[in-house]
Write a protein that holds these residues in place. Sequence first.
Motif, PDB file in Angstrom:
ATOM      1  N   LEU A  23       2.242  -7.837   4.089  1.00  0.00           N
ATOM      2  CA  LEU A  23       1.768  -6.461   3.903  1.00  0.00           C
ATOM      3  C   LEU A  23       2.926  -5.444   3.856  1.00  0.00           C
ATOM      4  O   LEU A  23       3.815  -5.599   4.740  1.00  0.00           O
ATOM      5  CB  LEU A  23       0.521  -5.978   4.485  1.00  0.00           C
ATOM      6  CG  LEU A  23      -0.746  -6.964   4.472  1.00  0.00           C
ATOM      7  CD1 LEU A  23      -1.856  -6.526   5.578  1.00  0.00           C
ATOM      8  CD2 LEU A  23      -1.123  -7.133   3.292  1.00  0.00           C
ATOM      9  N   GLU A  24       2.891  -4.425   2.875  1.00  0.00           N
ATOM     10  CA  GLU A  24       4.076  -3.566   2.789  1.00  0.00           C
ATOM     11  C   GLU A  24       3.342  -2.068   2.808  1.00  0.00           C
ATOM     12  O   GLU A  24       2.401  -1.916   2.271  1.00  0.00           O
ATOM     13  CB  GLU A  24       5.023  -3.642   1.570  1.00  0.00           C
ATOM     14  CG  GLU A  24       5.949  -2.599   1.286  1.00  0.00           C
ATOM     15  CD  GLU A  24       6.853  -2.951   0.127  1.00  0.00           C
ATOM     16  OE1 GLU A  24       7.806  -2.363  -0.044  1.00  0.00           O
ATOM     17  OE2 GLU A  24       6.240  -3.597  -0.653  1.00  0.00           O
ATOM     18  N   LEU A  25       3.905  -1.361   3.560  1.00  0.00           N
ATOM     19  CA  LEU A  25       3.714   0.087   3.365  1.00  0.00           C
ATOM     20  C   LEU A  25       4.840   0.846   2.637  1.00  0.00           C
ATOM     21  O   LEU A  25       6.107   0.666   3.033  1.00  0.00           O
ATOM     22  CB  LEU A  25       3.670   1.051   4.684  1.00  0.00           C
ATOM     23  CG  LEU A  25       2.294   0.409   5.471  1.00  0.00           C
ATOM     24  CD1 LEU A  25       2.237   1.282   6.852  1.00  0.00           C
ATOM     25  CD2 LEU A  25       1.099   0.443   4.888  1.00  0.00           C
ATOM     26  N   PHE A  50       0.893  -1.145   0.045  1.00  0.00           N
ATOM     27  CA  PHE A  50       0.036  -0.147  -0.027  1.00  0.00           C
ATOM     28  C   PHE A  50       0.915   1.331   0.068  1.00  0.00           C
ATOM     29  O   PHE A  50       1.968   1.233   0.668  1.00  0.00           O
ATOM     30  CB  PHE A  50      -0.695  -0.022   1.134  1.00  0.00           C
ATOM     31  CG  PHE A  50      -1.839  -0.971   1.229  1.00  0.00           C
ATOM     32  CD1 PHE A  50      -3.301  -0.925   0.665  1.00  0.00           C
ATOM     33  CD2 PHE A  50      -1.628  -2.173   2.144  1.00  0.00           C
ATOM     34  CE1 PHE A  50      -3.903  -1.921   0.568  1.00  0.00           C
ATOM     35  CE2 PHE A  50      -2.431  -3.092   2.079  1.00  0.00           C
ATOM     36  CZ  PHE A  50      -3.776  -3.026   1.462  1.00  0.00           C
ATOM     37  N   GLU A  51       0.311   2.374  -0.823  1.00  0.00           N
ATOM     38  CA  GLU A  51       1.152   3.491  -0.802  1.00  0.00           C
ATOM     39  C   GLU A  51       0.690   4.424   0.406  1.00  0.00           C
ATOM     40  O   GLU A  51      -0.408   4.453   0.718  1.00  0.00           O
ATOM     41  CB  GLU A  51       0.934   4.451  -2.081  1.00  0.00           C
ATOM     42  CG  GLU A  51       1.641   3.740  -3.405  1.00  0.00           C
ATOM     43  CD  GLU A  51       1.103   4.811  -4.584  1.00  0.00           C
ATOM     44  OE1 GLU A  51       0.505   5.976  -4.129  1.00  0.00           O
ATOM     45  OE2 GLU A  51       1.551   4.566  -5.615  1.00  0.00           O
ATOM     46  N   ALA A  90       2.497   6.481   9.385  1.00  0.00           N
ATOM     47  CA  ALA A  90       1.574   5.110   9.261  1.00  0.00           C
ATOM     48  C   ALA A  90       2.192   4.311  10.202  1.00  0.00           C
ATOM     49  O   ALA A  90       1.478   3.264  10.772  1.00  0.00           O
ATOM     50  CB  ALA A  90       1.991   4.707   7.693  1.00  0.00           C
ATOM     51  N   VAL A  91       3.464   4.230  10.360  1.00  0.00           N
ATOM     52  CA  VAL A  91       3.887   3.150  11.368  1.00  0.00           C
ATOM     53  C   VAL A  91       3.266   3.464  12.877  1.00  0.00           C
ATOM     54  O   VAL A  91       3.156   2.639  13.678  1.00  0.00           O
ATOM     55  CB  VAL A  91       5.655   3.179  11.501  1.00  0.00           C
ATOM     56  CG1 VAL A  91       6.208   2.400  12.726  1.00  0.00           C
ATOM     57  CG2 VAL A  91       5.879   2.385  10.146  1.00  0.00           C
ATOM     58  N   ARG A 109      11.184   4.798   1.485  1.00  0.00           N
ATOM     59  CA  ARG A 109      11.148   4.213   2.531  1.00  0.00           C
ATOM     60  C   ARG A 109       9.937   3.307   2.501  1.00  0.00           C
ATOM     61  O   ARG A 109       8.922   3.571   1.867  1.00  0.00           O
ATOM     62  CB  ARG A 109      11.154   5.175   3.798  1.00  0.00           C
ATOM     63  CG  ARG A 109      12.291   6.096   3.949  1.00  0.00           C
ATOM     64  CD  ARG A 109      12.304   6.817   5.082  1.00  0.00           C
ATOM     65  NE  ARG A 109      11.240   8.052   5.382  1.00  0.00           N
ATOM     66  CZ  ARG A 109      10.800   8.218   6.483  1.00  0.00           C
ATOM     67  NH1 ARG A 109      11.546   8.365   7.616  1.00  0.00           N
ATOM     68  NH2 ARG A 109       9.720   8.929   6.292  1.00  0.00           N
ATOM     69  N   PHE A 110      10.162   2.085   3.035  1.00  0.00           N
ATOM     70  CA  PHE A 110       9.173   1.052   3.267  1.00  0.00           C
ATOM     71  C   PHE A 110       9.368   0.236   4.507  1.00  0.00           C
ATOM     72  O   PHE A 110      10.583   0.092   5.067  1.00  0.00           O
ATOM     73  CB  PHE A 110       9.172   0.318   1.971  1.00  0.00           C
ATOM     74  CG  PHE A 110      10.446  -0.650   1.815  1.00  0.00           C
ATOM     75  CD1 PHE A 110      10.266  -2.023   2.262  1.00  0.00           C
ATOM     76  CD2 PHE A 110      11.620   0.025   1.387  1.00  0.00           C
ATOM     77  CE1 PHE A 110      11.537  -2.791   1.946  1.00  0.00           C
ATOM     78  CE2 PHE A 110      12.719  -1.023   1.169  1.00  0.00           C
ATOM     79  CZ  PHE A 110      12.672  -2.253   1.311  1.00  0.00           C
ATOM     80  N   THR A 111       8.196  -0.393   4.832  1.00  0.00           N
ATOM     81  CA  THR A 111       8.261  -1.261   5.930  1.00  0.00           C
ATOM     82  C   THR A 111       7.232  -2.531   5.710  1.00  0.00           C
ATOM     83  O   THR A 111       6.341  -2.457   5.031  1.00  0.00           O
ATOM     84  CB  THR A 111       7.979  -0.816   7.415  1.00  0.00           C
ATOM     85  OG1 THR A 111       8.294  -1.789   8.301  1.00  0.00           O
ATOM     86  CG2 THR A 111       6.547  -0.220   7.435  1.00  0.00           C
TER      87      THR A 111
END
Length: 129
Positions: free
Chosen positions: A124-126, A81-82, A89-90, A112-114
């Motif tokens: 799932l990824e952000l 998800f963007e 968001a974290v 950046r992503f997590t």
Amino acid sequence: MLQLHKIHHIAIICSDYEISKHFYTTILGLEVIREVYRAERQSYKLDLALNGEYIIELFSFPAPPQRPSRPEASGLRHLAFEVADIKAAVQELQRQGITPEPVRVDEYTGKRFTFFSDPDDLPLELYEI
């Protein structure tokens, strides 16, 4: 060559419908388009949207089999998800009791992503835009 326009939706089979419904609607904030109980299959089908665009079909089935997803199993690797602000968001995930992996930086894009997991351990990824 096929003339594809975009991805229409992603189908997810969950092990506990109420827990997954809460996760995707309350925690992630996806909007319910329609919810149907299909008695002949003993199955719910929940159509979900993000910003008004249909993206996920959430299914329940009696006793679905486990599917390996880690490490690097063949098949769908993750759903991303963007987000505009990865830090915010974290923090929201953490407020909801979800512990994402440490934020990383994509070596090719510098973005950046997590990763975190849904109630069935689906990765799932952000991804910060």
